[in-house]
Design an enzyme around this catalytic site. Structure first.
Site, PDB file in Angstrom:
ATOM      1  N   GLU A  76     -10.847 -10.919  -1.728  1.00 43.21           N
ATOM      2  CA  GLU A  76     -10.579 -10.189  -0.260  1.00 43.21           C
ATOM      3  C   GLU A  76     -11.645  -9.379   0.233  1.00 43.21           C
ATOM      4  OE1 GLU A  76      -6.411  -8.747  -0.102  1.00 43.21           O
ATOM      5  OE2 GLU A  76      -7.394  -7.374  -1.479  1.00 43.21           O
ATOM      6  N   LYS A  99       0.915  -1.187   0.138  1.00 43.64           N
ATOM      7  CA  LYS A  99       0.050   0.018   0.125  1.00 43.64           C
ATOM      8  C   LYS A  99       1.002   1.279   0.006  1.00 43.64           C
ATOM      9  CE  LYS A  99      -3.550  -2.727   2.060  1.00 43.64           C
ATOM     10  NZ  LYS A  99      -4.704  -3.054   2.966  1.00 43.64           N
TER      11      LYS A  99
HETATM   12  P1  PGA Z   1      -4.527  -6.662   5.082  1.00 42.31           P
HETATM   13  O1  PGA Z   1      -4.626  -6.085   3.716  1.00 42.31           O
HETATM   14  O2  PGA Z   1      -3.391  -7.996   4.857  1.00 42.31           O
HETATM   15  O3  PGA Z   1      -3.590  -5.470   5.817  1.00 42.31           O
HETATM   16  O4  PGA Z   1      -5.645  -6.865   5.750  1.00 42.31           O
HETATM   17  C1  PGA Z   1      -4.842  -6.989   2.449  1.00 42.31           C
HETATM   18  C2  PGA Z   1      -4.880  -6.317   1.172  1.00 42.31           C
HETATM   19  O5  PGA Z   1      -5.280  -5.123   1.192  1.00 42.31           O
HETATM   20  O6  PGA Z   1      -4.425  -6.664   0.107  1.00 42.31           O
END
Ligand code: PGA
Length: 268
Positions: free
Chosen positions: A174, A17
């Site tokens: 997801e 991110k």
């Molecule tokens: P997270 O994010 O593992 O922090 O929940 C997963 C993603 O957004 O791909």
């Protein structure tokens, strides 16, 4: 056991991110992951997806290590007056992968299913492997609407692809309520939804082609729960956000996946 895509390793994609905040922190994170990864490269395919400005630095660090590089988004036009955008074509010199349709892009940047479909098609047309993200909101989940919502996103996301694009496509399931919340989905729920995803892909592009599409789980995956996903017969790996920024934890996750995959024969 099950139906992992034949010959494939388990795929772990690290979605950093908008992190880390500096190039030197990004370099430190990569270096800390490289050494432990080496021992498991036979069973784990690793794709690191940093923010755009860190791509080149990370590309240099991972050269000849087997680690692959991905971007977190792309634009479908090749070049032109699109301020702030980065085209799929511009990524190809550096990246093997691109993520499209992440729920944060859909929610905060108002990306539509149609935008996501165009991005997926552009990524594959430029020779990238595409990770297409789908997932239901909490309100859909609690109303029992996961399957129609996710099925609709898959159909829309595939709308500009052809059957022979399938080896270049990965779909990441997801659930939006599980992303960054620490509230990971029950493996049973993940399994049912991944089965629906495979079924839907088969309906759209044909069963034969659908078998070449890999399916990942993502959403609060960490060292303590990753095994419960990668051991699912329909799960080809995980898309990891927060935990991929912690080198020690992520290294443990790589080792766990290698351990599980070292024991699951690939069958189709
Ligand atoms: P997270 O994010 O593992 O922090 O929940 C997963 C993603 O957004 O791909």
């Amino acid at each position: 056991m099950g139906s992992h895509v034949q010959g494939a390793k388990s795929l772990l994609a690290a979605n950093w991110k908008m992190n880390p905040a500096s190039a030197s922190d990004a370099a430190d994170l990569v270096r800390a992951i490289l050494e432990p990864y080496k021992a498991h490269a036979d069973h784990v395919q690793l794709a690191i997806c940093p923010p755009y400005p860190w791509l080149l630095g990370v590309a240099e660090l991972i050269e000849n290590t087997g680690v692959e590089l991905g971007a977190q988004d792309c634009y479908w036009e090749k070049a032109g007056a699109f301020t702030g955008e980065v085209s799929a074509a511009m990524l190809t010199g550096w990246c093997q992968w691109v993520i499209v349709g992440h729920s944060e892009r859909r929610a905060y940047f108002h990306e539509t299913d149609e935008d996501v479909a165009r991005k997926a098609a552009a990524g594959i047309a430029e020779g990238l492997q595409v990770i297409l993200c789908v997932g239901e909101l909490d309100e859909h989940y609690t109303a029992g609407q996961t399957e129609p919502v996710v099925g609709g996103q898959v159909r829309a996301g595939l709308s500009q692809l052809a059957a022979d694009d399938s080896p270049h496509l990965v779909i990441a399931y997801e659930p939006v309520w599980a992303i960054g919340t620490g509230k990971n989905a029950e493996p049973e729920h993940a399994y049912k939804t991944m089965r629906l995803i495979r079924h839907t892909v088969g309906e759209v592009i044909g069963q034969g082609a659908a078998r070449k599409v890999r399916v990942l789980y993502g959403g609060s995956v960490n060292a303590a729960n990753i095994e419960s996903y990668v051991e699912l017969p329909l799960c080809d790996g995980c898309l990891v956000g927060g935990a991929s920024l912690k080198a020690d934890e992520f290294s443990k996750m790589i080792a766990t996946v290698a351990e599980v995959y070292g024991h699951i024969p690939s069958t189709t």
